[in-house]
Design a protein around this motif. Structure first.
Motif, PDB file in Angstrom:
ATOM      1  N   VAL A 172       5.836   7.116 -15.592  1.00 39.30           N
ATOM      2  CA  VAL A 172       5.332   6.324 -16.719  1.00 39.30           C
ATOM      3  C   VAL A 172       3.874   6.690 -16.999  1.00 39.30           C
ATOM      4  O   VAL A 172       3.027   6.558 -16.115  1.00 39.30           O
ATOM      5  N   PRO A 173       3.558   7.198 -18.201  1.00 39.25           N
ATOM      6  CA  PRO A 173       2.154   7.473 -18.537  1.00 39.25           C
ATOM      7  C   PRO A 173       1.388   6.154 -18.637  1.00 39.25           C
ATOM      8  O   PRO A 173       1.777   5.259 -19.382  1.00 39.25           O
ATOM      9  N   ARG A 227       3.903   5.176  -6.053  1.00 40.17           N
ATOM     10  CA  ARG A 227       3.600   5.111  -7.492  1.00 40.17           C
ATOM     11  C   ARG A 227       2.703   6.273  -7.893  1.00 40.17           C
ATOM     12  O   ARG A 227       2.808   6.797  -9.006  1.00 40.17           O
ATOM     13  N   LEU A 228       1.782   6.661  -6.984  1.00 41.56           N
ATOM     14  CA  LEU A 228       0.827   7.724  -7.308  1.00 41.56           C
ATOM     15  C   LEU A 228       1.447   9.116  -7.200  1.00 41.56           C
ATOM     16  O   LEU A 228       0.824  10.112  -7.577  1.00 41.56           O
ATOM     17  N   VAL A 238       0.834  -1.206   0.000  1.00 37.78           N
ATOM     18  CA  VAL A 238       0.000   0.000   0.000  1.00 37.78           C
ATOM     19  C   VAL A 238       0.869   1.256   0.000  1.00 37.78           C
ATOM     20  O   VAL A 238       0.602   2.215  -0.723  1.00 37.78           O
ATOM     21  N   LEU A 239       1.934   1.221   0.823  1.00 39.93           N
ATOM     22  CA  LEU A 239       2.824   2.383   0.877  1.00 39.93           C
ATOM     23  C   LEU A 239       3.547   2.571  -0.462  1.00 39.93           C
ATOM     24  O   LEU A 239       3.788   3.702  -0.902  1.00 39.93           O
ATOM     25  N   ASN A 240       3.858   1.463  -1.111  1.00 37.90           N
ATOM     26  CA  ASN A 240       4.467   1.556  -2.448  1.00 37.90           C
ATOM     27  C   ASN A 240       3.483   2.107  -3.473  1.00 37.90           C
ATOM     28  O   ASN A 240       3.873   2.824  -4.398  1.00 37.90           O
ATOM     29  N   PRO A 249       7.207   1.055 -10.489  1.00 35.08           N
ATOM     30  CA  PRO A 249       7.012   0.378  -9.199  1.00 35.08           C
ATOM     31  C   PRO A 249       8.288   0.242  -8.382  1.00 35.08           C
ATOM     32  O   PRO A 249       9.385   0.232  -8.913  1.00 35.08           O
ATOM     33  N   GLY A 250       8.110   0.153  -7.083  1.00 35.43           N
ATOM     34  CA  GLY A 250       9.214  -0.173  -6.187  1.00 35.43           C
ATOM     35  C   GLY A 250      10.129   0.989  -5.890  1.00 35.43           C
ATOM     36  O   GLY A 250      11.241   0.817  -5.405  1.00 35.43           O
ATOM     37  N   TYR A 251       9.634   2.192  -6.135  1.00 38.48           N
ATOM     38  CA  TYR A 251      10.509   3.342  -6.003  1.00 38.48           C
ATOM     39  C   TYR A 251      10.321   4.038  -4.667  1.00 38.48           C
ATOM     40  O   TYR A 251       9.206   4.387  -4.287  1.00 38.48           O
TER      41      TYR A 251
END
Lengths: 725, 725
Positions: free
Chosen positions: A658-659, A538-539, A532-534, A645-647
């Protein structure tokens, strides 16, 4: 006629009766594009507008909104105004078919039509009276206008609640018809409805008031106009939109460092760490001085920064004698103690300067922001904290006015510290009020009902406010996960461990957590929460863009459905769902809620994760939603800027944006980019990316604006992906 | 110095600062024995005293109280008074060791020291803010004095809640000492205590106020003095102290007759039957006209009277156009509708007369009394009923003032109907207020928490009010029985079946009751309840005597323990027990409460039923109390006048009164006797029996006063019995 009534009459029994406003003297004046003002009677000298610290946004900003399409607000002849010994009362036209929303942070109700609310500052609203951490005398109508009543008094608003004696026959007919039946259920007797044709605003103590009319043409534009009139929305630093964790109040420097080491080891992506009262030598009231638990604050903060964390320091405004500036600030404080400390008069520039100067030192020590606690009021608790309403402040404000203004002016005081440094901030505050939109603060509370927390988020946007449904302990694992899923889609993604020594995913139950007894499932739960925190990370580019829109044109980044769909009555009672930015719709689940009916407005909506499409315009039933799943929807035809992801953003490595195309035919979207932390975007150093995609032409991009080269670039663009199923 | 401040200043920003009262102008004036008044500033014209309908009791009555033993109240120099734009604020000395009680009907708290209360009329108090059906600006102190603030405004009272800036150091030292520790529990942070040395009273809108000081020397005498100043307590007709049953709102004449036939068959001893809204052709608002469900009201009421029942008719004050007097009363009503009807201005003698004249007719039809519903306020409900605070009444009162006065003046209006007939009454009302002691009404509520109901009973007595914890449905059989046991020891023993077609002992659960589905245990339960209702009948002579004492010297018949034992701090938080008359102590049990710690004050107490003795001055633990048992105690050394068992008073047969001696050595008691129904006792037609008993001399009786011979004698005396074990 509004006359300068001899004040002698005010002390007598005379009531002035209904006055027809004299159009020659009382006229609507256009004060900003689509914003009119009218003066009724003799307004008080201390009001939100008269003491404001920010100016209305520039004209250009208003012109980004749709044309307001009306020549003049309510006809002056239809407004009634009356002064009396209690203060003054005004009546505006009210249509029994209109939906009224707003009045600041309202935790207990959404639709205000047919209700009375008194806007009293109180930290413990448990019933639906209008009491709030952040009441705002501003409301909007589904008919496409907003009204701001410029008062710092605990005004009462009555939206069609009552009818006049002249309407007796109509009301009796409407209510019971010709053949009344006995009603034995209180539900039947007290069914909610509007019965009258006026909005009545009853203001204590004041002999008059300015009111402001905000044209639409639609509800969202009326809100945006109010936000712009307040000074515009704001843009947080990028790090502010990451995940936050507040450390336990008993932690020392080593404990906090151990905590973040564990986060890094466990790959829990937090960007901001909050320090609770433990950092103070004295608190309740406060010394604002590092305690021996943080023996070398600069080394500690440098260490934290080095590890990629920002630091937010808890405080409240109330000054302990041990504060270095206590004696200096004493003459500029209220005459009553507040939570046993001095209450600085933030309307007095001298008090502000003394308070702010000391905070400059804390910022030099490495503080990236502050959590401004207890600036509301707890007058009806067994231990009544904060200052009473009869307090006298040097500025001339009394305690009632000051409660309405305190949170806002406390925010302004510390916001100016960061402005002077050319830095953005993103902070927490427990009280806010009128014209607060430009203040980079998010509201929170000591309350904890999850449904109230969601309603707070939904409602705050009507008044240019932001609210976080922060997560502390939980009643169950399910409660914890559902709360974190919700807060991750909120203005500020915050887990607040101030009273638990271990993160809640180790143990949700407070007393067991205190005893370091961990749950068997903690490994599994931390995995779920990490996801969820990831998702929040992402958002981040999408949320950043939503805030940039807020700053530019005033559109609240978190909104009730009715704000975008006022004509659809199905949205009027949607107080459990909300819109995020232009294209997301979030429907949080509560614990023990396996099934949920989600109202999707007109159009096609897609599951954020899978791209699965749903036809809107009706309730969609979701059954047996697994704990790992969230009900998050994207408007079909949107392109969302999402981080790969994963950032975990640490302010050092850029984020790959990423669009994400949610369409099978054509789509559009945008993404906002700047340096992420300074105020240079205000002088135009920023870039808007406009994206178009169609199945025939493929992905197209355009940019507007420019960025200074050479500086750190927080974002890099990646290749678009399509999300459909 | 109190000066006649130029009112021009009121409209400016000027705050007048603290004024030292000028002793030459502001002095305490003795207005009744042990009662002083002081005028601060310029009081409003509409206040409880200025519009009062009853006079202070005669001097002789005050002299029945102990000598008050003080020359003067608080020194004038220690009172601060300040006018400002919000109204005015006064500060009285407050000792942090004193216990403050009162403020009218308070359902949510008992001890008010260290708390803020705002006295707002509201029918739905769910939090402890001071909202009440019957707020009264009167409080008493364990230090042996009372203060009445003569205002109809929603005044706020702060009892030592705050301290001044000058006290900063003291407060910080007291609170945290020199070595503060982090407090992570909200309980620790918000522990209840008084922190300041003033009682602050903050009154909106008013430029001044009269305050009244009631000397003791003790707390009970201070309350009695307030009651006498209000006009004295009152004496109900004997029938009013029997058991009441309110019939279902859907019942017609035949249903009601069937109901009482069943009561007689089952030997359920009820004396009064209430008719709910169904008797009206129109209600909410009301026609005040018999509906076709009662096609021959006179025959119906004669029939009921013949069977020994008195009739009490539900109504509220709000007038439907179908009321025969609607057009006539319209000019004398508020300008806003109230619950969709006209709200008569009961401060205007013309409105009173029109309303009262119509009720004369209903009394001629056979009504023995009325239940005055909905005269409080429900402004924050989704359907806001009653009139808003901005209403204008012809008398000059605004809605805020009128809410504080409405219940009281509605009561006065109908009380005068019975006074004109020379008859006593005993009625129900949902709102009351200041100076209401002489009004023969008992308060009730739509709320239903049993613990709140008990607290209401305990607290009402501080302000010369009475409250019934009426029984409606129940959560369980145990809940039903425990509630009936409690109400039978209350001012008005009432089972209210307004929304259930069958008595609750047939079925406690509302929806099943509506479907006529009865409990298997109903036979057994009705037996248990019959016993409790019979106990009420046995207590009738004792209760009647307690009320006669109330009428004569102002001692509330139902009292908190602290009123009689203010020096015993253990009593300060006893909000679940109460004293009844001179010698009884009742400790009701709640459902699911098998065990109870009862605090018995200093001295020896005896079980009412068995005579078993307990040493007081400590908590006595009662374990596994059977459902059939009540915790009712008698002061050792008392002689109680009790009716012989099994007696159902119908106003025709006399009651045999048996002196019950609760002692092994010596005892005393008294019993009051008169004609039971007329006002002739006011001109001296009554007899006080004084009883003495000792093991050596036996039983001795003396009488004072005389009764007219020839008239019906409701009581005959029996031989004494001794109750000890």
């Amino acid at each position: 006629m509004i006359s300068n009534v001899d004040c002698h009459e005010l002390a007598g029994l005379v009531d002035f009766g209904k006055e027809t406003l004299d159009p020659a003297r009382s006229v609507w004046t256009l004060v900003a594009p689509g914003v009119w003002k009218i003066t009724l009677g003799k307004p008080e000298e201390i009001t939100p507008v008269s003491v404001r610290c920010s100016n209305s946004a520039k004209q250009e900003a208003y012109h980004l909104l749709p044309e307001w399409g009306m020549q003049v607000p309510f006809e002056v002849e239809k407004i009634n105004f009356r002064r009396h010994r209690r203060g003054c009362t005004l009546e505006l036209p009210y249509d029994r078919s209109e939906g009224i929303f707003g009045l600041g942070l309202q935790l207990k109700s959404h639709l205000q039509s047919g209700k009375k609310k008194q806007l009293r500052v109180n930290a413990d609203p448990t019933v639906d009276t209008g009491d709030s951490h952040a009441p705002v005398p501003f409301f909007v109508s589904t008919h496409g206008y907003g009204i701001f009543v410029d008062t710092a008094r605990y005004a009462s608003f009555y939206f069609g609640t009552h009818a006049k004696v002249e309407e007796l026959k109509r009301r009796v007919d409407e209510k019971w018809g010709s053949n009344p039946v006995p009603h034995t259920s209180t539900e039947e007797l007290y069914a909610a409805h509007s019965i009258g044709n006026t909005t009545v605003i009853d203001i204590p103590a004041a002999a008059g008031v300015d009111i402001y009319f905000f044209a639409g043409p639609d509800m969202k534009s009326a809100v945006s106009r109010y936000v712009l009139f307040s000074g515009g929305g704001f843009l947080p630093p990028i790090w502010g939109l990451g995940n936050w964790y507040r450390a336990c109040g008993t932690h020392n420097a080593r404990d906090v460092l151990n905590l973040v080491r564990q986060f890094q080891k466990d790959k829990m992506p937090f960007s901001v760490i909050g320090l609770e009262p433990g950092w103070h030598t004295h608190f309740y009231p406060n010394s604002f001085v590092w305690s021996e638990r943080f023996p070398d604050p600069r080394k500690f903060t440098e260490d934290m920064h080095e590890r990629g964390y920002r630091l937010n320091l808890w405080e409240n405004a109330f000054v302990h004698p041990a504060a270095p500036f206590a004696e200096e600030i004493k003459p500029f404080c209220g005459d009553e103690l507040s939570t046993d400390g001095l209450a600085p008069d933030f309307l007095d520039p001298r008090a502000k300067k003394i308070f702010s100067d000391h905070h400059d030192q804390l910022i030099k020590d490495g503080a990236d922001g502050f959590k401004l606690d207890e600036c509301d009021n707890g007058d009806f608790l067994p231990f009544a904290w904060s200052f009473p309403e009869h307090t006298q402040f040097p500025s001339g404000a009394d305690g009632e006015q000051m409660h309405s203004l305190y949170g806002v002016h406390y925010q302004h005081t510390l916001a100016e510290n960061f402005q002077r440094l050319g830095r953005r901030q993103y902070d927490l505050v427990r009280s806010s009020g009128a014209l607060a939109a430009p203040l980079p603060y998010v509201l929170y509370s000591d309350l904890y009902g999850h449904d109230d927390f969601i309603r707070g988020l939904v409602n705050a946007g009507f008044s240019g406010l932001l609210w976080t449904p922060e997560v502390r302990h939980a009643d169950s694992i399910e409660d914890l996960v559902r709360r974190v899923q919700c807060v991750a889609l909120s203005p500020l993604s915050l887990i607040n461990g101030w009273y638990i020594p271990n993160p809640p995913w180790k143990q949700v139950e407070r007393s067991l957590n205190e005893m370091n007894i961990f749950m068997a499932e903690s490994e599994e739960i931390s995995g779920l929460l990490r996801g969820v925190l990831n998702l929040r990370m992402r958002l981040l580019p999408y949320l950043y863009t939503a805030f940039a829109t807020y700053a530019r044109e005033g559109t609240p980044p978190f909104r009730a459905l009715v704000m975008d769909y006022p004509g659809d009555r199905n949205t009027w009672r949607c107080d459990r769902q909300f819109l995020v930015g232009h294209d997301l719709l979030m429907a949080p689940l509560l614990a023990n809620e396996k099934n949920l009916d989600v109202y999707l407005p007109q159009g096609v909506w897609r599951n954020f994760f899978t791209g699965k499409s749903y036809q809107g315009g009706e309730k969609v039933h979701f059954a047996d939603v697994p704990l790992s799943e969230m009900l998050l929807f994207v408007r079909d035809g949107a392109i969302l800027p999402l981080a790969s992801p994963g950032y975990a953003f640490d302010g050092k490595k850029p984020i790959q944006v990423v669009p994400h195309i949610y369409s099978e035919t054509k789509a559009k979207g945008c993404f906002y980019d700047d340096d992420g932390n300074s105020l240079s975007y205000l002088s135009g150093e920023c870039v808007w990316h406009d994206w178009r995609w169609s199945s025939s032409t493929g992905f197209q991009k355009m940019t507007r604006g420019c960025k200074k080269s050479g500086a750190f670039q927080p974002f890099v663009l990646g290749e678009p992906v399509q999300v459909v199923s």
